[in-house]
Design an enzyme around this catalytic site. Structure first.
Site, mmCIF file in Angstrom:
data_model
loop_
_atom_site.group_PDB
_atom_site.id
_atom_site.type_symbol
_atom_site.label_atom_id
_atom_site.label_comp_id
_atom_site.label_asym_id
_atom_site.label_seq_id
_atom_site.Cartn_x
_atom_site.Cartn_y
_atom_site.Cartn_z
ATOM 1 N N GLU A 87 0.835 -1.213 0.000
ATOM 2 C CA GLU A 87 0.000 0.000 0.000
ATOM 3 C C GLU A 87 0.864 1.255 0.000
ATOM 4 O O GLU A 87 2.037 1.218 0.367
ATOM 5 C CB GLU A 87 -0.933 0.003 1.208
ATOM 6 N N SER A 139 -12.525 2.317 10.678
ATOM 7 C CA SER A 139 -11.820 2.324 9.392
ATOM 8 C C SER A 139 -12.590 1.526 8.343
ATOM 9 O O SER A 139 -13.288 0.549 8.671
ATOM 10 C CB SER A 139 -10.436 1.710 9.581
ATOM 11 N N ALA A 140 -12.423 1.903 7.101
ATOM 12 C CA ALA A 140 -13.022 1.137 6.003
ATOM 13 C C ALA A 140 -12.233 -0.146 5.710
ATOM 14 O O ALA A 140 -12.683 -0.969 4.906
ATOM 15 C CB ALA A 140 -13.081 2.004 4.740
ATOM 16 N N ASP A 141 -11.078 -0.318 6.377
ATOM 17 C CA ASP A 141 -10.250 -1.501 6.073
ATOM 18 C C ASP A 141 -10.987 -2.830 6.295
ATOM 19 O O ASP A 141 -11.011 -3.669 5.382
ATOM 20 C CB ASP A 141 -8.950 -1.490 6.895
ATOM 21 N N LYS A 155 -3.606 -1.603 14.276
ATOM 22 C CA LYS A 155 -2.792 -0.616 14.985
ATOM 23 C C LYS A 155 -3.204 -0.534 16.451
ATOM 24 O O LYS A 155 -4.386 -0.527 16.769
ATOM 25 C CB LYS A 155 -2.905 0.742 14.282
ATOM 26 N N ASP A 158 -16.121 6.317 14.378
ATOM 27 C CA ASP A 158 -14.924 6.212 13.537
ATOM 28 C C ASP A 158 -14.451 4.766 13.473
ATOM 29 O O ASP A 158 -13.799 4.262 14.388
ATOM 30 C CB ASP A 158 -13.814 7.131 14.072
ATOM 31 N N LYS A 171 -4.997 11.071 1.030
ATOM 32 C CA LYS A 171 -5.114 9.694 1.527
ATOM 33 C C LYS A 171 -6.423 9.137 0.976
ATOM 34 O O LYS A 171 -7.498 9.659 1.301
ATOM 35 C CB LYS A 171 -5.116 9.743 3.055
ATOM 36 N N VAL A 199 -5.213 0.616 3.183
ATOM 37 C CA VAL A 199 -5.429 -0.832 3.084
ATOM 38 C C VAL A 199 -6.750 -1.098 2.350
ATOM 39 O O VAL A 199 -6.821 -1.964 1.475
ATOM 40 C CB VAL A 199 -5.452 -1.477 4.490
HETATM 41 N N1 PSU Z 1 0.006 0.472 8.647
HETATM 42 C C1 PSU Z 1 1.100 1.192 9.042
HETATM 43 N N2 PSU Z 1 1.063 2.551 8.839
HETATM 44 C C2 PSU Z 1 -0.022 3.181 8.263
HETATM 45 C C3 PSU Z 1 -1.169 2.424 7.855
HETATM 46 C C4 PSU Z 1 -1.085 1.064 8.072
HETATM 47 O O1 PSU Z 1 2.069 0.629 9.580
HETATM 48 O O2 PSU Z 1 0.009 4.399 8.074
HETATM 49 C C5 PSU Z 1 -2.361 3.111 7.185
HETATM 50 C C6 PSU Z 1 -3.056 2.120 6.265
HETATM 51 O O3 PSU Z 1 -3.109 2.693 4.972
HETATM 52 C C7 PSU Z 1 -4.444 1.957 6.817
HETATM 53 C C8 PSU Z 1 -4.682 3.324 7.380
HETATM 54 O O4 PSU Z 1 -5.376 1.579 5.852
HETATM 55 O O5 PSU Z 1 -3.422 3.581 8.043
HETATM 56 C C9 PSU Z 1 -5.904 3.349 8.298
HETATM 57 O O6 PSU Z 1 -6.409 4.653 8.343
HETATM 58 P P1 PSU Z 1 -7.894 4.949 8.934
HETATM 59 O O7 PSU Z 1 -7.773 4.571 10.389
HETATM 60 O O8 PSU Z 1 -8.106 6.424 8.714
HETATM 61 O O9 PSU Z 1 -8.822 4.086 8.158
HETATM 62 MN MN MN Z 2 -11.456 6.815 10.250
#
Ligand code: PSU
Ligand code: MN
Length: 305
Positions: free
Chosen positions: A25, A140-142, A159, A138, A86, A106
């Protein structure tokens, strides 16, 4: 009419022939890691995938075209230019129509990798349910994207800034299988153990490849897989330091009113500053290890084709 989707010949050929390919990614390059480490690591992991026998396919958007396999100068652009958007999966159509550049999360990367027929994908940590999600919604869409894209994501869990048990529950609800690699515990991103036990684990790349194959045979042709690959305990971030920096980061989030897409990059940035570079070293090591494993699984998968 211009195209909106373009696979690098090396990647398109490998997919067509059932040869090993690993998707990578670009959000972690543009927003997850600081300069200049981001570009150096993005280049390094291409070499790691190749060394294991897999074609690397970094995914991102360049001038409105979803690129499956970014060229080196495109990786450099996403690593070095200011203000790269992003892009989650749902942002792709608008960014494409506008002819924008963009780093894919992701969710967006899994979506595009699935379209391209790539079966393995490596990242650091998945996005998931945020700690204050009960109020903020909140999430994530992952995880949702993995419920719709037939791609196995090798990651070090989700994370650790997130609500980990809620994310595991959510993956269960969505029907996304989760399997530990060499461990019964769900990986804790910067930490080797999130403290949550998994129902299933595999002990080899071949066994992981068997799971991917079984998914194809059992009607999961439209669903992803989470492969949790914990960092060894000896290389993890000091758990006390982790908890301290996280608590301070969460307080600042509220104080400064950071929300939405900025939450994850903000907290990761806080870690990189607040641990004297220790979290950055761990984050890079996680990514290297996950790319190596994803490549190994893709090699095992193509051997049995
Ligand atoms: N893994 C990492 N660093 C990152 C991410 C993942 O070690 O920065 C990113 C990925 O792209 C993941 C995003 O999809 O963080 C999630 O963001 P959000 O919580 O806004 O969906
Ligand atoms: Mn989010």
């Amino acid at each position: 009419m211009r195209g909106y989707f373009e696979a690098k010949p090396e990647v398109a050929d490998a997919v067509r022939d059932g040869e090993p390919v690993v998707a990578l990614e670009s959000t972690l390059i543009s927003h997850g890691l600081p300069r200049p480490d981001n570009l150096a690591l993005a280049r390094e992991v291409e070499g790691i995938a190749r060394g294991e026998g897999a074609a690397p396919a970094a995914i991102g958007m360049i001038g409105g075209v979803a690129k499956i396999g970014l060229a080196d100068d495109e990786i450099e652009l996403l690593a070095e230019e200011d203000g790269i958007p992003k892009l989650s999966a749902r942002d792709l159509p608008m960014a494409a129509a506008r002819g924008s550049h963009g780093a894919t999360t992701v969710a967006a990367t899994a979506h595009l990798a699935g379209m391209a027929g790539i079966k393995l994908f490596a990242t650091g940590g998945l996005g998931g349910v945020h700690r204050e999600a009960r109020e903020s919604w909140d999430v994530s869409a992952d995880p949702g994207s993995l419920a719709r894209a037939p791609v196995a994501v090798v990651c070090s869990g989700v994370k650790s800034i997130l609500d980990v048990p809620a994310t595991l529950e959510y993956l269960e609800t969505l029907g996304v299988p989760v399997v530990g690699f060499g461990s019964r515990s769900f990986a804790g991103f910067y930490l080797s153990d999130s403290g949550h036990t998994l129902d299933w684990h595999v002990e080899s790349e071949e066994e992981a490849a068997d799971v991917v194959r079984a998914m194809g045979w059992l009607g999961f042709g439209g669903t992803g897989l989470v492969v949790s690959n914990p960092i060894p305990e000896g290389s993890q971030l000091d758990p006390r330091l982790h908890d301290e920096v996280l608590a301070a980061g969460l307080r600042d989030l509220e104080r400064l009113g950071v929300g939405g897409k900025d939450v994850t990059p903000f907290l990761l940035g806080r870690f990189h500053e607040g641990t004297g570079g220790e979290s950055l070293a761990v984050n890079k090591e996680i990514i290297r290890r996950n790319v190596r494993l994803a490549a190994g699984i893709s090699v095992a998968l193509s051997k049995g084709k």
